[in-house]
Design an enzyme around this catalytic site. Sequence first.
Site, mmCIF file in Angstrom:
data_model
loop_
_atom_site.group_PDB
_atom_site.id
_atom_site.type_symbol
_atom_site.label_atom_id
_atom_site.label_comp_id
_atom_site.label_asym_id
_atom_site.label_seq_id
_atom_site.Cartn_x
_atom_site.Cartn_y
_atom_site.Cartn_z
ATOM 1 N N THR A 1 0.817 -1.389 -0.232
ATOM 2 C CA THR A 1 -0.093 0.286 -0.258
ATOM 3 C C THR A 1 0.519 0.979 0.169
ATOM 4 O O THR A 1 0.602 1.975 -0.993
ATOM 5 C CB THR A 1 -0.743 0.039 1.051
ATOM 6 O OG1 THR A 1 -1.983 -1.196 1.369
ATOM 7 C CG2 THR A 1 -1.905 1.108 1.321
ATOM 8 N N TYR B 1 -12.878 -4.138 -2.575
ATOM 9 C CA TYR B 1 -14.226 -3.807 -3.324
ATOM 10 C C TYR B 1 -15.143 -5.183 -3.538
ATOM 11 O O TYR B 1 -16.614 -5.221 -3.114
ATOM 12 C CB TYR B 1 -13.840 -3.542 -5.212
ATOM 13 C CG TYR B 1 -14.609 -2.556 -5.395
ATOM 14 C CD1 TYR B 1 -16.252 -1.486 -5.208
ATOM 15 C CD2 TYR B 1 -15.905 -3.334 -6.245
ATOM 16 C CE1 TYR B 1 -16.408 -1.351 -5.289
ATOM 17 C CE2 TYR B 1 -16.798 -2.864 -6.660
ATOM 18 C CZ TYR B 1 -17.274 -1.753 -6.714
ATOM 19 O OH TYR B 1 -18.765 -1.374 -7.447
ATOM 20 N N TYR C 1 -2.822 -10.220 4.459
ATOM 21 C CA TYR C 1 -2.795 -8.801 4.753
ATOM 22 C C TYR C 1 -4.072 -8.453 5.480
ATOM 23 O O TYR C 1 -5.198 -8.104 3.891
ATOM 24 C CB TYR C 1 -2.387 -8.172 3.585
ATOM 25 C CG TYR C 1 -2.283 -6.520 4.502
ATOM 26 C CD1 TYR C 1 -2.306 -6.167 5.901
ATOM 27 C CD2 TYR C 1 -1.651 -5.919 3.315
ATOM 28 C CE1 TYR C 1 -2.019 -5.078 5.972
ATOM 29 C CE2 TYR C 1 -1.749 -4.368 3.010
ATOM 30 C CZ TYR C 1 -1.802 -3.821 4.634
ATOM 31 O OH TYR C 1 -1.889 -2.610 4.546
ATOM 32 N N ARG D 1 -9.162 -0.024 4.093
ATOM 33 C CA ARG D 1 -9.115 -0.290 2.921
ATOM 34 C C ARG D 1 -10.328 -1.432 2.425
ATOM 35 O O ARG D 1 -10.325 -0.615 1.508
ATOM 36 C CB ARG D 1 -7.775 -0.387 3.417
ATOM 37 C CG ARG D 1 -7.307 0.764 3.515
ATOM 38 C CD ARG D 1 -5.486 0.844 2.958
ATOM 39 N NE ARG D 1 -4.231 1.803 3.374
ATOM 40 C CZ ARG D 1 -4.239 2.827 2.306
ATOM 41 N NH1 ARG D 1 -5.287 3.179 1.347
ATOM 42 N NH2 ARG D 1 -3.389 3.991 2.871
ATOM 43 N N LYS E 1 -0.380 -9.833 8.463
ATOM 44 C CA LYS E 1 0.069 -9.124 8.472
ATOM 45 C C LYS E 1 -1.296 -8.198 9.083
ATOM 46 O O LYS E 1 -2.096 -7.911 8.946
ATOM 47 C CB LYS E 1 0.326 -7.820 7.207
ATOM 48 C CG LYS E 1 0.505 -6.390 8.032
ATOM 49 C CD LYS E 1 1.342 -5.096 6.626
ATOM 50 C CE LYS E 1 0.877 -4.234 7.207
ATOM 51 N NZ LYS E 1 1.226 -2.968 5.931
ATOM 52 N N ILE F 1 5.606 -4.588 10.123
ATOM 53 C CA ILE F 1 5.519 -4.111 8.550
ATOM 54 C C ILE F 1 5.487 -2.769 8.352
ATOM 55 O O ILE F 1 4.050 -2.749 8.722
ATOM 56 C CB ILE F 1 5.366 -4.703 7.723
ATOM 57 C CG1 ILE F 1 5.373 -6.567 7.517
ATOM 58 C CG2 ILE F 1 4.326 -4.470 6.744
ATOM 59 C CD1 ILE F 1 4.346 -7.383 6.795
#
Length: 295
Positions: free
Chosen positions: A47, A110, A136, A141, A164, A206
Amino acid sequence: MKKPIFRGAGVAIITPYTEDGINFDELGRIIDDQIEKHTDAIIITGTTGESATMSDEEHRAAIKFAVDHVKGRIPVIAGTGSNETSYAVELSKYAESVGADALLVVTPYYNKCTQKGLIAHYTAIADAVNIPIILYDVPSRTGVAIATSTYVELAKHPNIVAVKEANGDLSKILRLRAAVGDDLVIYSGNDDQIVPILSLGGQGVISVLSNVAPQQTHDMCQAFFDGDTKKAEKLQVEYADLIDALFCEVNPIPVKVAMRKLGYNAGPLRMPLSEMEPQHEKQLEDALRNHGLIQ
C-alpha cells in the site's frame, strides 16, 4: 511454530516516482539506506508503495529490482494481492520466479467476499507457489476482515505462515493467538501498536514509520526481544507524535512528503492521491523536527 520470515521491523517502502515511471536509482538509494540503518526486511509494492496505481509492468519491475538490488542482504517480501484471484496467482508466481523471499497478500478489496471466498482465494495462491505467504488484514481499506475461524483454517496450509494484522483491535489479536498459537506468525500492521502486539507474541512490524526512522523502529523491536521492555515502551510512546503525523492523511501521502523533507527524491503522488493540506504538513514538519530528523 512456523518460521518467521523476518523478526523485527520490515519497511513498507515507498516507491519514488518520476512523471514517467519509477525512479529506480532513488529506490536503490532508499533501499541501501534502509539496510544500513538495520531495517530487517523490505516490503515492496505494498500500500505504501502505491501499488494500486502501478501498471502490471511497473509492479513486476519494482519487485524484480528490489530482489536484484538487495542481493540477499535481508528478506524481500513482494506485495502481490489483488481483488482478482487469477491475477494474484499470476503475480505471486512471478515474484517467486524472480527470487522474492515471501509474499504479502491483502484481502480482496471491493468484491467483499465471504469467509468461504477468502479461504478459497488464499488457498489458490498458496497452492500455486512454494514460498511463504503473509496474509494482510486491513478492513478499513478493503471492507472485509479475516475472521478468527478463517485464520484457523488457513493456518493449516504450509505456505501460509504469517499475518500482517492492521485491524486496530488488540482483543482480536489476543483471540487469534489463542486460536492458532504458533501456527501463524503475527506482524503488526499499525505503527502505534508495535509493542502491544509484540507483547502478545508478535514477531515484528511491517512499518510505515520505518521509512523515516528505520533505526529507531528496528531498535524498538530489538529492545523488546532483548528483554528491555522499558526501552521498547519508551520508544513506542516517544514516537507517537510522528506516527500520528504519518497517518494524519491517508497513507502514503504523509510519508512521501516526509521522505522529500528528508532529502529523498520521492517524486509525485499518483492520482487520486493529492498533496497534503497545509495544516497537516505543519504537523508532519513539527514531528520530524521534534525527533531531529529535519532542522
